[in-house]
Design a protein around this motif. Structure first.
Motif, PDB file in Angstrom:
ATOM      1  N   GLN A  76       0.854  -1.182   0.000  1.00 25.74           N
ATOM      2  CA  GLN A  76       0.000   0.000   0.000  1.00 25.74           C
ATOM      3  C   GLN A  76       0.894   1.238   0.000  1.00 25.74           C
ATOM      4  O   GLN A  76       1.733   1.402   0.880  1.00 25.74           O
ATOM      5  CB  GLN A  76      -0.923   0.009   1.221  1.00 25.74           C
ATOM      6  CG  GLN A  76      -1.974  -1.092   1.155  1.00 25.74           C
ATOM      7  CD  GLN A  76      -2.815  -1.152   2.412  1.00 25.74           C
ATOM      8  OE1 GLN A  76      -2.286  -1.383   3.486  1.00 25.74           O
ATOM      9  NE2 GLN A  76      -4.105  -0.936   2.284  1.00 25.74           N
ATOM     10  N   ILE A 100       0.988   5.214   0.344  1.00 24.91           N
ATOM     11  CA  ILE A 100       0.191   6.301   0.892  1.00 24.91           C
ATOM     12  C   ILE A 100       0.639   7.629   0.280  1.00 24.91           C
ATOM     13  O   ILE A 100       1.820   7.987   0.344  1.00 24.91           O
ATOM     14  CB  ILE A 100       0.326   6.386   2.429  1.00 24.91           C
ATOM     15  CG1 ILE A 100      -0.099   5.063   3.077  1.00 24.91           C
ATOM     16  CG2 ILE A 100      -0.498   7.546   2.986  1.00 24.91           C
ATOM     17  CD1 ILE A 100       0.095   5.029   4.580  1.00 24.91           C
ATOM     18  N   LEU A 123      -2.747   6.285  11.011  1.00 27.10           N
ATOM     19  CA  LEU A 123      -3.234   5.600   9.816  1.00 27.10           C
ATOM     20  C   LEU A 123      -2.293   4.463   9.426  1.00 27.10           C
ATOM     21  O   LEU A 123      -2.736   3.381   9.029  1.00 27.10           O
ATOM     22  CB  LEU A 123      -3.364   6.595   8.660  1.00 27.10           C
ATOM     23  CG  LEU A 123      -3.799   6.008   7.309  1.00 27.10           C
ATOM     24  CD1 LEU A 123      -5.180   5.369   7.417  1.00 27.10           C
ATOM     25  CD2 LEU A 123      -3.782   7.075   6.225  1.00 27.10           C
ATOM     26  N   LEU A 175      -3.312   0.478   9.013  1.00 29.03           N
ATOM     27  CA  LEU A 175      -3.045  -0.319   7.817  1.00 29.03           C
ATOM     28  C   LEU A 175      -2.144  -1.508   8.130  1.00 29.03           C
ATOM     29  O   LEU A 175      -2.301  -2.593   7.546  1.00 29.03           O
ATOM     30  CB  LEU A 175      -2.408   0.556   6.733  1.00 29.03           C
ATOM     31  CG  LEU A 175      -3.285   1.703   6.203  1.00 29.03           C
ATOM     32  CD1 LEU A 175      -2.494   2.549   5.206  1.00 29.03           C
ATOM     33  CD2 LEU A 175      -4.547   1.159   5.546  1.00 29.03           C
ATOM     34  N   LYS A 211      -4.211  -4.305   9.614  1.00 30.70           N
ATOM     35  CA  LYS A 211      -4.989  -4.989   8.574  1.00 30.70           C
ATOM     36  C   LYS A 211      -4.111  -5.927   7.757  1.00 30.70           C
ATOM     37  O   LYS A 211      -4.531  -7.028   7.399  1.00 30.70           O
ATOM     38  CB  LYS A 211      -5.659  -3.951   7.667  1.00 30.70           C
ATOM     39  CG  LYS A 211      -6.803  -3.202   8.338  1.00 30.70           C
ATOM     40  CD  LYS A 211      -7.466  -2.236   7.361  1.00 30.70           C
ATOM     41  CE  LYS A 211      -8.652  -1.530   8.030  1.00 30.70           C
ATOM     42  NZ  LYS A 211      -9.307  -0.572   7.099  1.00 30.70           N
ATOM     43  N   ILE A 240      -3.122   4.771  -1.822  1.00 28.67           N
ATOM     44  CA  ILE A 240      -4.110   5.383  -0.938  1.00 28.67           C
ATOM     45  C   ILE A 240      -3.811   6.876  -0.833  1.00 28.67           C
ATOM     46  O   ILE A 240      -2.702   7.266  -0.441  1.00 28.67           O
ATOM     47  CB  ILE A 240      -4.078   4.758   0.473  1.00 28.67           C
ATOM     48  CG1 ILE A 240      -4.497   3.293   0.414  1.00 28.67           C
ATOM     49  CG2 ILE A 240      -4.961   5.525   1.437  1.00 28.67           C
ATOM     50  CD1 ILE A 240      -4.324   2.572   1.733  1.00 28.67           C
ATOM     51  N   VAL A 299      -4.740  10.487   0.965  1.00 24.54           N
ATOM     52  CA  VAL A 299      -5.370  10.930   2.215  1.00 24.54           C
ATOM     53  C   VAL A 299      -4.979  12.374   2.521  1.00 24.54           C
ATOM     54  O   VAL A 299      -3.836  12.785   2.359  1.00 24.54           O
ATOM     55  CB  VAL A 299      -4.975  10.012   3.401  1.00 24.54           C
ATOM     56  CG1 VAL A 299      -3.459   9.977   3.595  1.00 24.54           C
ATOM     57  CG2 VAL A 299      -5.666  10.459   4.682  1.00 24.54           C
ATOM     58  N   PRO A 336      -9.567  11.940  -0.291  1.00 21.77           N
ATOM     59  CA  PRO A 336     -10.230  11.269   0.844  1.00 21.77           C
ATOM     60  C   PRO A 336      -9.698  11.806   2.163  1.00 21.77           C
ATOM     61  O   PRO A 336      -8.503  12.110   2.282  1.00 21.77           O
ATOM     62  CB  PRO A 336      -9.845   9.794   0.645  1.00 21.77           C
ATOM     63  CG  PRO A 336      -9.604   9.661  -0.824  1.00 21.77           C
ATOM     64  CD  PRO A 336      -9.002  10.970  -1.251  1.00 21.77           C
ATOM     65  N   TYR A 347      -8.903  11.969   6.347  1.00 20.90           N
ATOM     66  CA  TYR A 347      -8.363  11.110   7.406  1.00 20.90           C
ATOM     67  C   TYR A 347      -9.477  10.395   8.159  1.00 20.90           C
ATOM     68  O   TYR A 347      -9.389   9.190   8.420  1.00 20.90           O
ATOM     69  CB  TYR A 347      -7.536  11.979   8.361  1.00 20.90           C
ATOM     70  CG  TYR A 347      -7.117  11.288   9.633  1.00 20.90           C
ATOM     71  CD1 TYR A 347      -6.132  10.307   9.632  1.00 20.90           C
ATOM     72  CD2 TYR A 347      -7.703  11.631  10.854  1.00 20.90           C
ATOM     73  CE1 TYR A 347      -5.739   9.685  10.814  1.00 20.90           C
ATOM     74  CE2 TYR A 347      -7.311  11.015  12.038  1.00 20.90           C
ATOM     75  CZ  TYR A 347      -6.334  10.046  12.002  1.00 20.90           C
ATOM     76  OH  TYR A 347      -5.950   9.427  13.163  1.00 20.90           O
ATOM     77  N   ASP A 365     -12.268   9.485   7.092  1.00 23.39           N
ATOM     78  CA  ASP A 365     -12.877   8.438   6.255  1.00 23.39           C
ATOM     79  C   ASP A 365     -12.232   7.077   6.525  1.00 23.39           C
ATOM     80  O   ASP A 365     -12.888   6.036   6.425  1.00 23.39           O
ATOM     81  CB  ASP A 365     -12.732   8.777   4.766  1.00 23.39           C
ATOM     82  CG  ASP A 365     -13.519  10.010   4.363  1.00 23.39           C
ATOM     83  OD1 ASP A 365     -14.470  10.369   5.093  1.00 23.39           O
ATOM     84  OD2 ASP A 365     -13.193  10.614   3.325  1.00 23.39           O
ATOM     85  N   TYR A 366     -10.944   7.089   6.846  1.00 22.98           N
ATOM     86  CA  TYR A 366     -10.213   5.848   7.102  1.00 22.98           C
ATOM     87  C   TYR A 366     -10.293   5.436   8.578  1.00 22.98           C
ATOM     88  O   TYR A 366     -10.399   4.248   8.893  1.00 22.98           O
ATOM     89  CB  TYR A 366      -8.733   6.005   6.721  1.00 22.98           C
ATOM     90  CG  TYR A 366      -8.493   6.220   5.248  1.00 22.98           C
ATOM     91  CD1 TYR A 366      -8.553   5.156   4.352  1.00 22.98           C
ATOM     92  CD2 TYR A 366      -8.216   7.479   4.740  1.00 22.98           C
ATOM     93  CE1 TYR A 366      -8.331   5.344   2.995  1.00 22.98           C
ATOM     94  CE2 TYR A 366      -7.990   7.686   3.378  1.00 22.98           C
ATOM     95  CZ  TYR A 366      -8.050   6.608   2.524  1.00 22.98           C
ATOM     96  OH  TYR A 366      -7.838   6.805   1.176  1.00 22.98           O
ATOM     97  N   ILE A 367     -10.211   6.419   9.461  1.00 19.09           N
ATOM     98  CA  ILE A 367     -10.168   6.138  10.894  1.00 19.09           C
ATOM     99  C   ILE A 367     -11.557   5.937  11.482  1.00 19.09           C
ATOM    100  O   ILE A 367     -11.763   5.175  12.427  1.00 19.09           O
ATOM    101  CB  ILE A 367      -9.431   7.278  11.642  1.00 19.09           C
ATOM    102  CG1 ILE A 367      -7.991   7.386  11.129  1.00 19.09           C
ATOM    103  CG2 ILE A 367      -9.445   7.057  13.145  1.00 19.09           C
ATOM    104  CD1 ILE A 367      -7.139   6.166  11.402  1.00 19.09           C
TER     105      ILE A 367
END
Length: 295
Positions: free
Chosen positions: A136, A138, A188, A192, A195, A209, A211, A277, A279, A281-283
């Motif tokens: 990924q 960022i 963030l 990730l 995950k 991604i 952000v 997008p 922050y 939105d992800y957290i």
């Protein structure tokens, strides 16, 4: 968390995000590589002769270093240590939204930066996809904040200028910005990482991604808020004065001849560099307003 807890190999540990990331780690075993810190294994990303010091075997890679230098390291790993590279459990690598925002810039240096970022991203993703390694990349918007002896090198300069001058003239119509705090990016990154560690699926993650901060604010509003940050009991607030755009650029046009790059930076104030997008939105937490700290 999964039973398997890989070691996290960290590049760019002396950067603003990297330093905070390391200091707030409570969950993972980190191995940080550095050319400055004698307590860390030595690695100079600008010197390929030192690349042999880096091992990614059965670990996760997190990089806050310039992506074009990381790209050179990964290419050499593929060429010289392919068997070990294949055991890499995943990677989180930082790039920048400058890949997008500077793609159609007026000056050559910004255009070249965009090309360098995109080319590096594509080469890294191509290698990891080839060997089914989670990756990924960022792309953060403009990063701000001060942590210990490290600062963002952007807004801190503006704040220091505001402390020296009684007023600042800017165009009345400015574009939007989406600044993001370094601590948010660190959080963030950990999200990730979790995950990646928990993911046992055969479908590998191979993506970019983007952000930005939770607020999309005009550049003039951003400067006004920084002027408040710059004021204290010793310094009066620097007054931000807005004038019509045409008048502003007429006044500063001589810079186009003598300081062209600086003039283009001023001209870019009217460009929108937002719409990414957020922050939150992800957290999944409440929206944080700019600035998150008083520097």
């Amino acid at each position: 968390k999964s039973i398997f807890m890989p070691i996290i190999k960290v590049l760019g540990s002396s950067s603003l995000i990297g330093k905070y990331f390391i200091d707030t780690n409570f969950d993972y075993e980190l191995v940080c590589f550095s050319r400055k810190n004698k307590n860390h294994p030595f690695l100079d990303l600008q010197n390929k002769d030192t690349f042999s010091n880096f091992s990614c075997e059965n670990s996760l890679l997190v990089s806050f270093a310039p992506i074009w230098l990381v790209k050179d390291l990964i290419i050499q790993l593929e060429e010289n240590n392919l068997n070990k590279l294949k055991t890499l459990k995943g990677a989180i690598i930082y790039s920048s939204t400058s890949a997008v925002t500077k793609k159609f810039a007026a000056n050559a240096s910004d255009k070249n930066l965009s090309k360098l970022l995109i080319s590096s991203e594509n080469q890294i993703l191509s290698i990891f996809k080839k060997y089914s390694i989670n990756c990924q990349i960022i792309r953060p918007t403009i990063v701000y904040g001060v942590y210990k002896d490290i600062d963002d090198r952007n807004f801190i300069k503006i704040i220091n200028l505001f402390k020296k001058f009684p007023f600042c003239i800017i165009p009345s119509q400015t574009g939007y910005r989406q600044p993001i705090h370094f601590s948010q990016l660190s959080k963030l990154t950990y999200l990730l990482l979790e995950k990646l560690i928990k993911d046992n699926s055969e479908n590998k993650i191979n993506q970019i991604i983007e952000v930005g901060g939770d607020e999309e604010i005009t550049y003039s509003d951003l400067l006004k808020r920084l002027s408040i940050v710059a004021s204290d009991h010793k310094n009066k607030r620097c007054k931000v004065i807005t004038i019509p755009n045409k008048l502003f650029y007429v006044l500063f046009f001589p810079l186009f001849i003598f300081k062209r790059n600086f003039f283009e930076e001023l001209y870019r104030m009217q460009s929108d560099l937002s719409g990414f997008p957020k922050y939150s939105d992800y957290i999944g937490k409440s929206i944080d307003k700019f600035p998150l700290e008083n520097f």
